[in-house]
Design an enzyme around this catalytic site. Structure first.
Site, short mmCIF file in Angstrom:
data_model
loop_
_atom_site.label_atom_id
_atom_site.label_comp_id
_atom_site.label_asym_id
_atom_site.label_seq_id
_atom_site.Cartn_x
_atom_site.Cartn_y
_atom_site.Cartn_z
N ASP A 120 23.34 29.81 0.70
CA ASP A 120 22.98 29.55 -0.69
C ASP A 120 22.94 30.88 -1.43
O ASP A 120 22.59 31.92 -0.85
CB ASP A 120 21.58 28.92 -0.78
CG ASP A 120 21.57 27.45 -0.40
OD1 ASP A 120 22.56 26.98 0.16
OD2 ASP A 120 20.55 26.79 -0.68
N HIS A 126 25.03 30.45 7.85
CA HIS A 126 25.75 29.50 8.69
C HIS A 126 27.22 29.88 8.83
O HIS A 126 27.72 30.78 8.15
CB HIS A 126 25.60 28.09 8.11
CG HIS A 126 24.19 27.59 8.13
ND1 HIS A 126 23.78 26.56 8.95
CD2 HIS A 126 23.08 27.97 7.43
CE1 HIS A 126 22.49 26.33 8.76
NE2 HIS A 126 22.05 27.18 7.84
N SER A 153 19.13 39.12 0.53
CA SER A 153 20.15 40.13 0.71
C SER A 153 21.52 39.58 0.36
O SER A 153 21.65 38.77 -0.55
CB SER A 153 20.11 40.69 2.13
OG SER A 153 20.78 41.92 2.17
#
Length: 290
Positions: free
Chosen positions: A96, A153, A257
């Site tokens: 995200d 992911h 980050s």
């Protein structure tokens, strides 16, 4: 004549150079792992309110369910909160966040922000084989703000071949600093993961930042801390090779980050909807096989 706005902008940039980045990050990391009961729950609630975090998609919806701030920050989401696109010819976004930059690697140069470029040599710690692999390829940089889901992911099925820890600075990586600190992503601490995929060799880089107390992977656990002063490399061959599936978790940040993906030339076509500052979600389409 310098305006008050430009003065404050210069001051913010200057502060990034002089502040004790590592010590601040170590202090933040210490506080984030403390289990202080109601105090911890109050801090988590205030943080969630400030950044408008949607707790309805978290596996644990109640602030009181988290013993520490770190536990809250890497909270897992409910199943199907982030559907993985099942198109076999498509790669998915790993996290995200917002697209910081994306596009073509011009020989060995990547765009950091308007007017700022950095090189594959610097980003990949002068690994000559990797540099040659990704010349004239494609890249996508995803910025994870404090409000975002902070597990990372896999864009596709892959086999891990190499992991490289690169020590460095801990500048903030928000869009403002990306526009004002040269070579930002190539000077910050980072973990480079090299994968074999049906889309060619792919790199997924987890970039550290100020207050990012740690970076971890699912196969090696916490990579930092402790922080090291030299580049460290792990190889995964034969029986030690790590196989991961599309959409599977591969790592995490404890505080926000950036993730950078690199693809070989003539292997993928970036999705048309990707644009700078565009909000994205893990599982959405990142690119298609050429």
């Amino acid at each position: 004549m310098m305006t008050s706005n430009s003065y404050w902008q210069r001051l913010k940039v200057a502060f990034q150079y002089v502040m004790p980045q590592i010590y601040l990050t170590q202090i933040a990391g210490w506080f984030a792992k403390q289990k202080w009961g109601k105090i911890t729950h109050f801090v988590i609630k205030a943080f969630a309110k400030k950044y408008n975090i949607d707790m309805s998609i978290a596996q644990k919806e109640q602030f009181s369910d988290y013993a520490s701030f770190n536990e809250f920050f890497i909270r897992p989401l409910k199943e199907n909160a982030r559907p993985i696109n099942q198109n076999p010819t498509a790669l998915c976004l790993p996290a995200d966040g917002r697209i910081s930059e994306c596009g073509h690697i011009d020989d060995n140069l990547l765009l950091q922000a308007k007017g700022h470029f950095f090189s594959l040599e610097d980003l990949l710690a002068e690994d000559k084989e990797l540099v040659e692999t990704f010349k004239n390829g494609e890249f996508v940089t995803t910025y994870l703000s404090p409000r975002d889901y902070h597990r990372v992911h896999m864009p596709c099925d892959a086999t891990l071949r190499k992991m490289i820890y690169v020590p460095g600075d801990l500048f903030s990586v928000n869009p403002f600093l990306a526009q004002h600190v040269p070579n930002l992503f190539a000077r910050n601490e980072r973990v480079i993961c090299v994968f074999d995929t049906e889309f060619g060799t792919m790199v997924q880089i987890l970039v550290g930042a100020t207050i990012t107390a740690s970076i971890g992977t699912t196969w090696a656990g916490v990579i930092n801390p402790p922080r090291h002063n030299e580049v460290k490399t792990w190889t995964y061959e034969g029986e030690s090779a790590v196989k991961l599936l599309k959409g599977q978790e591969m790592g995490w940040f404890q505080l926000g980050s950036t993730v950078i993906n690199l693809f070989q030339a003539n292997q993928v076509r970036l999705a048309d909807h990707l644009s700078v500052n565009e909000p994205v979600r893990m599982g959405e389409i990142l690119a298609y096989k050429k």
